[in-house]
Design an enzyme around this catalytic site. Structure first.
Site, PDB file in Angstrom:
ATOM      1  N   HIS A  94      39.338  35.217  42.790  1.00  0.00           N
ATOM      2  CA  HIS A  94      40.716  35.706  42.887  1.00  0.00           C
ATOM      3  C   HIS A  94      41.677  34.633  43.371  1.00  0.00           C
ATOM      4  O   HIS A  94      42.770  34.936  43.834  1.00  0.00           O
ATOM      5  CB  HIS A  94      40.777  36.961  43.767  1.00  0.00           C
ATOM      6  N   ASP A 160      45.813  41.919  52.606  1.00  0.00           N
ATOM      7  CA  ASP A 160      46.461  43.094  52.005  1.00  0.00           C
ATOM      8  C   ASP A 160      45.576  43.749  50.950  1.00  0.00           C
ATOM      9  O   ASP A 160      45.735  44.928  50.638  1.00  0.00           O
ATOM     10  CB  ASP A 160      47.782  42.683  51.325  1.00  0.00           C
ATOM     11  N   GLU A 274      54.528  43.456  58.586  1.00  0.00           N
ATOM     12  CA  GLU A 274      54.775  42.557  57.453  1.00  0.00           C
ATOM     13  C   GLU A 274      56.219  42.767  57.011  1.00  0.00           C
ATOM     14  O   GLU A 274      56.993  43.467  57.671  1.00  0.00           O
ATOM     15  CB  GLU A 274      53.795  42.810  56.302  1.00  0.00           C
TER      16      GLU A 274
HETATM   17  P1  FAD Z   1      37.249  32.699  45.185  1.00  0.00           P
HETATM   18  O1  FAD Z   1      38.528  32.641  44.431  1.00  0.00           O
HETATM   19  O2  FAD Z   1      36.054  33.047  44.435  1.00  0.00           O
HETATM   20  O3  FAD Z   1      37.027  31.315  45.951  1.00  0.00           O
HETATM   21  C1  FAD Z   1      38.095  30.731  46.692  1.00  0.00           C
HETATM   22  C2  FAD Z   1      37.645  29.373  47.255  1.00  0.00           C
HETATM   23  O4  FAD Z   1      36.657  29.592  48.250  1.00  0.00           O
HETATM   24  C3  FAD Z   1      37.003  28.453  46.222  1.00  0.00           C
HETATM   25  O5  FAD Z   1      37.310  27.118  46.528  1.00  0.00           O
HETATM   26  C4  FAD Z   1      35.532  28.723  46.389  1.00  0.00           C
HETATM   27  O6  FAD Z   1      34.752  27.628  45.966  1.00  0.00           O
HETATM   28  C5  FAD Z   1      35.449  28.956  47.892  1.00  0.00           C
HETATM   29  N1  FAD Z   1      34.366  29.866  48.228  1.00  0.00           N
HETATM   30  C6  FAD Z   1      34.035  31.037  47.634  1.00  0.00           C
HETATM   31  N2  FAD Z   1      32.946  31.547  48.219  1.00  0.00           N
HETATM   32  C7  FAD Z   1      32.584  30.673  49.181  1.00  0.00           C
HETATM   33  C8  FAD Z   1      31.514  30.621  50.122  1.00  0.00           C
HETATM   34  N3  FAD Z   1      30.588  31.576  50.161  1.00  0.00           N
HETATM   35  N4  FAD Z   1      31.457  29.591  50.981  1.00  0.00           N
HETATM   36  C9  FAD Z   1      32.379  28.604  50.949  1.00  0.00           C
HETATM   37  N5  FAD Z   1      33.383  28.575  50.063  1.00  0.00           N
HETATM   38  C10 FAD Z   1      33.488  29.610  49.203  1.00  0.00           C
HETATM   39  N6  FAD Z   1      44.899  36.137  51.077  1.00  0.00           N
HETATM   40  C11 FAD Z   1      45.259  36.375  52.344  1.00  0.00           C
HETATM   41  O7  FAD Z   1      44.965  35.589  53.242  1.00  0.00           O
HETATM   42  N7  FAD Z   1      45.966  37.503  52.668  1.00  0.00           N
HETATM   43  C12 FAD Z   1      46.284  38.445  51.745  1.00  0.00           C
HETATM   44  O8  FAD Z   1      46.906  39.457  52.077  1.00  0.00           O
HETATM   45  C13 FAD Z   1      45.890  38.223  50.391  1.00  0.00           C
HETATM   46  N8  FAD Z   1      46.153  39.124  49.435  1.00  0.00           N
HETATM   47  C14 FAD Z   1      45.726  38.908  48.163  1.00  0.00           C
HETATM   48  C15 FAD Z   1      45.968  39.877  47.192  1.00  0.00           C
HETATM   49  C16 FAD Z   1      45.519  39.699  45.893  1.00  0.00           C
HETATM   50  C17 FAD Z   1      45.790  40.764  44.857  1.00  0.00           C
HETATM   51  C18 FAD Z   1      44.825  38.500  45.548  1.00  0.00           C
HETATM   52  C19 FAD Z   1      44.375  38.274  44.150  1.00  0.00           C
HETATM   53  C20 FAD Z   1      44.609  37.513  46.496  1.00  0.00           C
HETATM   54  C21 FAD Z   1      45.049  37.711  47.813  1.00  0.00           C
HETATM   55  N9  FAD Z   1      44.829  36.761  48.806  1.00  0.00           N
HETATM   56  C22 FAD Z   1      45.201  37.020  50.101  1.00  0.00           C
HETATM   57  C23 FAD Z   1      44.238  35.451  48.485  1.00  0.00           C
HETATM   58  C24 FAD Z   1      42.744  35.463  48.696  1.00  0.00           C
HETATM   59  O9  FAD Z   1      42.436  35.562  50.074  1.00  0.00           O
HETATM   60  C25 FAD Z   1      42.126  34.160  48.201  1.00  0.00           C
HETATM   61  O10 FAD Z   1      42.484  33.904  46.881  1.00  0.00           O
HETATM   62  C26 FAD Z   1      40.602  34.215  48.322  1.00  0.00           C
HETATM   63  O11 FAD Z   1      40.085  32.941  48.113  1.00  0.00           O
HETATM   64  C27 FAD Z   1      40.031  35.173  47.318  1.00  0.00           C
HETATM   65  O12 FAD Z   1      38.670  35.403  47.581  1.00  0.00           O
HETATM   66  P2  FAD Z   1      37.606  35.266  46.439  1.00  0.00           P
HETATM   67  O13 FAD Z   1      36.388  35.942  46.923  1.00  0.00           O
HETATM   68  O14 FAD Z   1      38.149  35.730  45.139  1.00  0.00           O
HETATM   69  O15 FAD Z   1      37.436  33.673  46.435  1.00  0.00           O
END
Ligand code: FAD
Length: 527
Positions: A94, A160, A274
């Site tokens: 994400h 969020d 917020e």
């Molecule tokens: P990914 O996109 O899969 O990975 C993100 C990064 O982390 C990459 O570099 C990946 O290599 C690394 N990573 C993944 N897993 C691991 C692991 N196990 N160990 C080490 N590194 C790892 N963020 C906020 O802080 N607050 C919010 O309110 C918020 N709201 C959001 C709402 C939406 C609808 C979306 C889409 C995103 C939001 N985000 C928010 C952003 C979100 O926190 C980050 O994009 C987060 O990285 C998404 O998690 P993911 O599991 O999809 O990570």
């Protein structure tokens, strides 16, 4: 010594670029993890892009680990190979800018670990011991919530949206409306299991291997792969009084937000703070009702916006937690908080919801957006930390300047945090000033040409911040140059490079962040 390591790293980094175009070493497919590697087009295609839908790059293979040991084996194999290949853990994918991609390497589908039972364990505390949860890094926050609520407990700080992974948010910081009081999610972690870029499996905490612990929290996946996080818990409330207050004047809006986040837990205040910004045309031309506002509310708000000179209105979003037995006092508490605030008279909107409904509120918006085909669209998001001392300049130059006449599809967030709740030993970068604002320009591209237009506007916002010396920092950062990363980390940059050399000397991990993968010998020599 450090210089020798840097040179070794430099050599490895250049090997890496050769490898990226050359594919994976053939003997990887004879290795014990081979049965968990998928190379079919469907699987690699699914790991080639992310929520942002702006960057695309296919890995050579995707690992579906059955245990953390599988991941350690893969990383060890890469680290010991003559041409180490990139490895990117992927949670929900994400991110918005390809941060979880591994072009030419292996994406680790962390979610595969969730198929195993027992990856979320709650310790309910008692007899002086504080409660906590041990959650696999691959777990969705929504699942952590479900498991902890069975014990009447919950983590203190939430993003969020809950359909993202524990490690995905801990790799950034994990911010939301509770962070003003409890810090970001990374400030609430007690212990981690991490696989380093050498393939070592290490348990770390503030007392044990603190270097690694502080590196990984907010470390953008650069120093290790998180396979377990121990997170502190508190008793979970049952219900939430959810409030939105409208303001036509930014000075009053920010003054009230800052008053709310300076309150201690013992004072009458909100448990969550917020804020959002609404440009006039998004009210008159946007949806006729939302999960929060009725059609009647929106008409009233559009009237308020049309009376304001700029056409911009602001909302404080607050939440007060309570249990049924304290329902009477929540009314009194809310009245006493509202009396201290100066929102536009009569523009207070309240809802009463369960704690889960409140925390999982974006799920409802996701359902609506999916139903009209507006979820799986490009998201050229830009998130900034703006120092409190310059937020009004930012408001004038960006919201009423760059965005004047704009009609964005999406959300603009704007709310303050307390800097003293961030631990500077962690690699995460906070904002400047004792208070700083999170400004999330969360816009979607819905018609052809939108991506380019929104990207141009993002550039204009960043240029405005630079030219005016606002001192913005990006959250969920994205830079295309080494200079960008250097200035992002500021005083932390040399520490970050030292930690990279120590924990990921072959530059294997999370190349999609593009912090180290493009290092040239010259750039390294200049460190
Ligand atoms: P990914 O996109 O899969 O990975 C993100 C990064 O982390 C990459 O570099 C990946 O290599 C690394 N990573 C993944 N897993 C691991 C692991 N196990 N160990 C080490 N590194 C790892 N963020 C906020 O802080 N607050 C919010 O309110 C918020 N709201 C959001 C709402 C939406 C609808 C979306 C889409 C995103 C939001 N985000 C928010 C952003 C979100 O926190 C980050 O994009 C987060 O990285 C998404 O998690 P993911 O599991 O999809 O990570």
């Amino acid at each position: 010594m450090a210089a020798r390591c840097l040179i070794a790293f430099m050599v490895m980094a250049s090997c890496l670029s050769v490898l990226v175009s050359g594919g994976l070493p053939g003997d990887l497919f004879a290795h014990s993890v081979a049965s968990k590697l998928r190379v079919d087009r469907d699987t690699t295609a699914r790991a080639s892009s992310d929520f942002g839908r702006i960057v695309a790059a296919a890995p050579e293979a995707v690992l579906h680990p059955a245990t953390p040991a599988d991941i350690a084996e893969l990383v060890r194999f890469s680290a010991s190979s003559p041409s180490p290949f990139p490895v990117a853990p992927r949670g929900q994918g994400h991110s918005a800018r390809g941060q979880s991609l591994a072009p030419g390497g292996v994406v680790v589908d962390m979610r595969a670990l969730a198929a195993r039972r027992g990856r979320v364990n709650v310790s309910a505390g008692g007899a002086g011991a504080a409660p906590y949860v041990d959650a696999g890094g691959e777990q969705l926050w929504a699942d952590v919530l479900r498991a902890t609520l069975e014990h009447g407990l919950a983590p203190r700080v939430w993003t969020d949206y809950l359909r993202i992974t524990v490690a995905g948010t801990l790799s950034n910081a994990g911010i939301g409306g509770q962070a003003f009081r409890h810090g970001p999610q990374i400030a609430n972690v007690l212990e981690l299991d991490v696989i380093t870029g050498r393939g070592d499996m290490v348990t770390c905490s503030r007392d044990k291997d603190p270097d690694l612990f502080f590196a990984v929290l907010g470390g953008l996946g650069q120093f290790g792969i998180i396979t377990r996080a121990r997170i502190g818990l508190e008793p979970a409330p049952k219900r939430v009084r959810w409030v939105r207050l409208a303001y036509s004047d930014v000075v009053t809006f920010t003054r009230d937000q800052e008053l709310l986040i300076s309150k201690r837990a013992s004072e009458a205040g909100f448990d969550y703070v917020e804020g959002q910004v609404q440009l006039n045309r998004t009210l008159t031309e946007g949806p006729k009702s939302t999960p929060f506002f009725s059609r009647f509310d929106i008409d009233r708000l559009a009237g308020l916006a049309s009376e304001s000179v700029s056409g911009v209105i602001y909302f404080i979003e607050g939440a007060m937690y309570y249990n049924e037995s304290t329902a009477v006092s929540v009314d009194q508490k809310l009245t006493s908080v509202l009396e201290q605030l100066s929102f536009d008279k009569g523009f207070v909107f309240t809802k009463d919801v369960s704690y889960v409904q409140f925390l999982d509120r974006v799920r409802e918006e996701e359902r609506v957006l999916r139903s009209i085909g507006m979820w799986d669209v490009p998201h050229p998001w830009l998130n900034l930390f703006v120092p409190q001392s310059r937020i009004l300049d930012f408001d004038t130059g960006v919201l009423k300047g760059v965005f004047a006449g704009a009609n964005p599809v999406g959300v603009i967030l704007m709310y303050p945090m307390n800097r003293n709740m961030w631990d500077d030993r962690m690699t995460a970068v906070s904002g400047n000033d004792d208070m700083f604002y999170v400004v999330g320009l969360l816009r979607s591209a819905v018609v052809p040409g939108d991506v380019e237009r929104l990207e141009r506007e993002n550039e204009a916002v960043l240029a405005f911040c630079d030219n005016e010396g606002i001192g913005c920092k990006q959250y969920l950062p994205h830079y295309t140059s080494q200079d960008g990363w250097r200035s992002h980390f500021g005083a932390k940059w040399s520490r970050v490079t030292e930690l990279k050399v120590k924990y990921d000397p072959y530059g294997i991990l999370s190349p999609g962040q593009r912090i180290f993968s493009s290092l040239t010998p010259m750039a390294l020599a200049a460190m």
